[in-house]
Design a protein around this motif. Structure first.
Motif, PDB file in Angstrom:
ATOM      1  N   HIS A 250       0.867  -1.182   0.000  1.00  0.00           N
ATOM      2  CA  HIS A 250       0.000   0.000   0.000  1.00  0.00           C
ATOM      3  C   HIS A 250       0.904   1.233   0.000  1.00  0.00           C
ATOM      4  O   HIS A 250       1.897   1.277   0.737  1.00  0.00           O
ATOM      5  N   PRO A 251       0.625   2.233  -0.824  1.00  0.00           N
ATOM      6  CA  PRO A 251       1.504   3.419  -0.892  1.00  0.00           C
ATOM      7  C   PRO A 251       1.704   4.113   0.454  1.00  0.00           C
ATOM      8  O   PRO A 251       2.718   4.755   0.675  1.00  0.00           O
ATOM      9  N   GLY A 252       0.735   3.980   1.356  1.00  0.00           N
ATOM     10  CA  GLY A 252       0.844   4.628   2.653  1.00  0.00           C
ATOM     11  C   GLY A 252       1.773   3.933   3.624  1.00  0.00           C
ATOM     12  O   GLY A 252       2.148   4.505   4.651  1.00  0.00           O
ATOM     13  N   ILE A 253       2.175   2.698   3.307  1.00  0.00           N
ATOM     14  CA  ILE A 253       3.135   1.993   4.165  1.00  0.00           C
ATOM     15  C   ILE A 253       4.501   2.613   3.906  1.00  0.00           C
ATOM     16  O   ILE A 253       5.065   2.462   2.819  1.00  0.00           O
ATOM     17  N   VAL A 254       5.012   3.334   4.899  1.00  0.00           N
ATOM     18  CA  VAL A 254       6.265   4.079   4.698  1.00  0.00           C
ATOM     19  C   VAL A 254       7.328   3.760   5.743  1.00  0.00           C
ATOM     20  O   VAL A 254       8.356   4.446   5.800  1.00  0.00           O
ATOM     21  N   TRP A 255       7.122   2.715   6.548  1.00  0.00           N
ATOM     22  CA  TRP A 255       8.167   2.325   7.497  1.00  0.00           C
ATOM     23  C   TRP A 255       9.453   1.999   6.746  1.00  0.00           C
ATOM     24  O   TRP A 255      10.559   2.250   7.229  1.00  0.00           O
ATOM     25  N   ASP A 256       9.309   1.456   5.543  1.00  0.00           N
ATOM     26  CA  ASP A 256      10.471   1.138   4.714  1.00  0.00           C
ATOM     27  C   ASP A 256      11.252   2.390   4.347  1.00  0.00           C
ATOM     28  O   ASP A 256      12.486   2.370   4.291  1.00  0.00           O
ATOM     29  N   GLU A 257      10.563   3.511   4.142  1.00  0.00           N
ATOM     30  CA  GLU A 257      11.256   4.779   3.878  1.00  0.00           C
ATOM     31  C   GLU A 257      11.999   5.260   5.121  1.00  0.00           C
ATOM     32  O   GLU A 257      13.103   5.792   5.012  1.00  0.00           O
ATOM     33  N   PHE A 258      11.395   5.074   6.293  1.00  0.00           N
ATOM     34  CA  PHE A 258      12.088   5.438   7.528  1.00  0.00           C
ATOM     35  C   PHE A 258      13.434   4.715   7.580  1.00  0.00           C
ATOM     36  O   PHE A 258      14.484   5.334   7.750  1.00  0.00           O
ATOM     37  N   CYS A 259      13.390   3.400   7.431  1.00  0.00           N
ATOM     38  CA  CYS A 259      14.619   2.590   7.532  1.00  0.00           C
ATOM     39  C   CYS A 259      15.602   2.923   6.418  1.00  0.00           C
ATOM     40  O   CYS A 259      16.806   3.024   6.667  1.00  0.00           O
ATOM     41  N   GLY A 260      15.107   3.090   5.207  1.00  0.00           N
ATOM     42  CA  GLY A 260      15.993   3.428   4.088  1.00  0.00           C
ATOM     43  C   GLY A 260      16.724   4.740   4.313  1.00  0.00           C
ATOM     44  O   GLY A 260      17.924   4.860   4.040  1.00  0.00           O
ATOM     45  N   TYR A 261      16.001   5.731   4.824  1.00  0.00           N
ATOM     46  CA  TYR A 261      16.652   7.015   5.108  1.00  0.00           C
ATOM     47  C   TYR A 261      17.678   6.871   6.222  1.00  0.00           C
ATOM     48  O   TYR A 261      18.781   7.419   6.136  1.00  0.00           O
ATOM     49  N   TRP A 262      17.323   6.150   7.270  1.00  0.00           N
ATOM     50  CA  TRP A 262      18.271   5.965   8.378  1.00  0.00           C
ATOM     51  C   TRP A 262      19.526   5.234   7.909  1.00  0.00           C
ATOM     52  O   TRP A 262      20.626   5.540   8.374  1.00  0.00           O
ATOM     53  N   ILE A 263      19.381   4.296   6.983  1.00  0.00           N
ATOM     54  CA  ILE A 263      20.545   3.613   6.405  1.00  0.00           C
ATOM     55  C   ILE A 263      21.396   4.625   5.643  1.00  0.00           C
ATOM     56  O   ILE A 263      22.624   4.647   5.774  1.00  0.00           O
ATOM     57  N   THR A 264      20.752   5.462   4.848  1.00  0.00           N
ATOM     58  CA  THR A 264      21.462   6.500   4.094  1.00  0.00           C
ATOM     59  C   THR A 264      22.359   7.332   5.010  1.00  0.00           C
ATOM     60  O   THR A 264      23.476   7.693   4.644  1.00  0.00           O
ATOM     61  N   MET A 265      21.870   7.600   6.199  1.00  0.00           N
ATOM     62  CA  MET A 265      22.531   8.540   7.099  1.00  0.00           C
ATOM     63  C   MET A 265      23.552   7.901   8.047  1.00  0.00           C
ATOM     64  O   MET A 265      24.076   8.580   8.934  1.00  0.00           O
ATOM     65  N   ILE A 266      23.870   6.634   7.844  1.00  0.00           N
ATOM     66  CA  ILE A 266      24.900   5.992   8.675  1.00  0.00           C
ATOM     67  C   ILE A 266      26.208   6.771   8.530  1.00  0.00           C
ATOM     68  O   ILE A 266      26.698   6.982   7.418  1.00  0.00           O
ATOM     69  N   ALA A 267      26.767   7.202   9.642  1.00  0.00           N
ATOM     70  CA  ALA A 267      28.045   7.918   9.699  1.00  0.00           C
ATOM     71  C   ALA A 267      28.059   9.186   8.846  1.00  0.00           C
ATOM     72  O   ALA A 267      29.109   9.620   8.384  1.00  0.00           O
ATOM     73  N   ALA A 268      26.899   9.794   8.673  1.00  0.00           N
ATOM     74  CA  ALA A 268      26.836  11.049   7.920  1.00  0.00           C
ATOM     75  C   ALA A 268      27.427  12.179   8.756  1.00  0.00           C
ATOM     76  O   ALA A 268      27.312  12.174   9.981  1.00  0.00           O
ATOM     77  N   PRO A 269      28.047  13.143   8.108  1.00  0.00           N
ATOM     78  CA  PRO A 269      28.547  14.297   8.853  1.00  0.00           C
ATOM     79  C   PRO A 269      27.376  15.076   9.469  1.00  0.00           C
ATOM     80  O   PRO A 269      26.255  15.020   8.974  1.00  0.00           O
ATOM     81  N   ALA A 270      27.671  15.804  10.530  1.00  0.00           N
ATOM     82  CA  ALA A 270      26.652  16.620  11.181  1.00  0.00           C
ATOM     83  C   ALA A 270      26.319  17.822  10.316  1.00  0.00           C
ATOM     84  O   ALA A 270      27.143  18.301   9.547  1.00  0.00           O
ATOM     85  N   GLY A 271      25.091  18.279  10.447  1.00  0.00           N
ATOM     86  CA  GLY A 271      24.682  19.503   9.764  1.00  0.00           C
ATOM     87  C   GLY A 271      23.443  19.305   8.926  1.00  0.00           C
ATOM     88  O   GLY A 271      23.220  18.241   8.353  1.00  0.00           O
ATOM     89  N   ILE A 272      22.644  20.352   8.858  1.00  0.00           N
ATOM     90  CA  ILE A 272      21.375  20.296   8.145  1.00  0.00           C
ATOM     91  C   ILE A 272      21.562  20.053   6.649  1.00  0.00           C
ATOM     92  O   ILE A 272      20.730  19.396   6.019  1.00  0.00           O
ATOM     93  N   LEU A 273      22.651  20.543   6.063  1.00  0.00           N
ATOM     94  CA  LEU A 273      22.870  20.306   4.633  1.00  0.00           C
ATOM     95  C   LEU A 273      23.050  18.824   4.341  1.00  0.00           C
ATOM     96  O   LEU A 273      22.563  18.322   3.325  1.00  0.00           O
TER      97      LEU A 273
END
Length: 156
Positions: free
Chosen positions: A78-101
């Motif tokens: 279902h398009p409204g199921i977005v827990w997968d987007e939560f996890c995908g984004y958190w994976i993207t941000m592993i060891a990301a530098p600090a800062g809003i950019l």
């Protein structure tokens, strides 16, 4: 007609729908990813091993959440199921530098890979069913975006 669940009464659906963010009209995946950002802002202070452990647990639990919600609604992914987007984004941000950019850059990278679905993301999405199928394309999109983000940090 797409089923519009009442996620406010079912905690499993509430989580699968990204705390309700997946109910927003048009582009629920983008809204779901946006809703993941405040949680990332809290998680970023965890040690790297703890951060990765939390994401791994969230992803494994996500397979069950997405599968259960999908079955309850009678609609695969279902398009409204977005827990997968939560996890995908958190994976993207592993060891990301600090800062809003970097937060915004990670957001854009993840959305690009999640929407574009380069090989094997689209292939996996088309061939794997259930909760694992819902989660796997976003996990791999997150890994691609993680790689792109980390390569950028090396170039900067």
């Amino acid at each position: 007609m797409m089923v519009k669940p009442n996620v406010w009464k079912n905690p499993v659906h509430f989580l699968a729908f990204g705390l309700g963010s997946g109910l927003l009209p048009k582009c629920p995946g983008t809204y779901g990813t946006m809703a993941a950002i405040p949680f990332y802002l809290l998680l970023q202070y965890f040690s790297l091993p703890l951060y990765v452990l939390v994401i791994a647990i969230a992803s494994v639990v996500g397979i069950w959440l997405c599968d259960k919600t999908s079955k309850d609604l009678g609609v695969h992914d279902h398009p409204g199921i977005v827990w997968d987007e939560f996890c995908g984004y958190w994976i993207t941000m592993i060891a990301a530098p600090a800062g809003i950019l970097w937060v915004l850059y990670g957001f854009v990278l993840f959305r690009i890979f999640d929407i574009w679905k380069p090989w094997p993301i689209g292939w996996l999405d088309a061939r794997i069913g259930g909760g694992l199928g819902i989660m796997v394309d976003d996990v791999v999109a997150g890994l691609y975006a993680l790689l792109a983000l980390q390569l950028t940090t090396m170039a900067v």
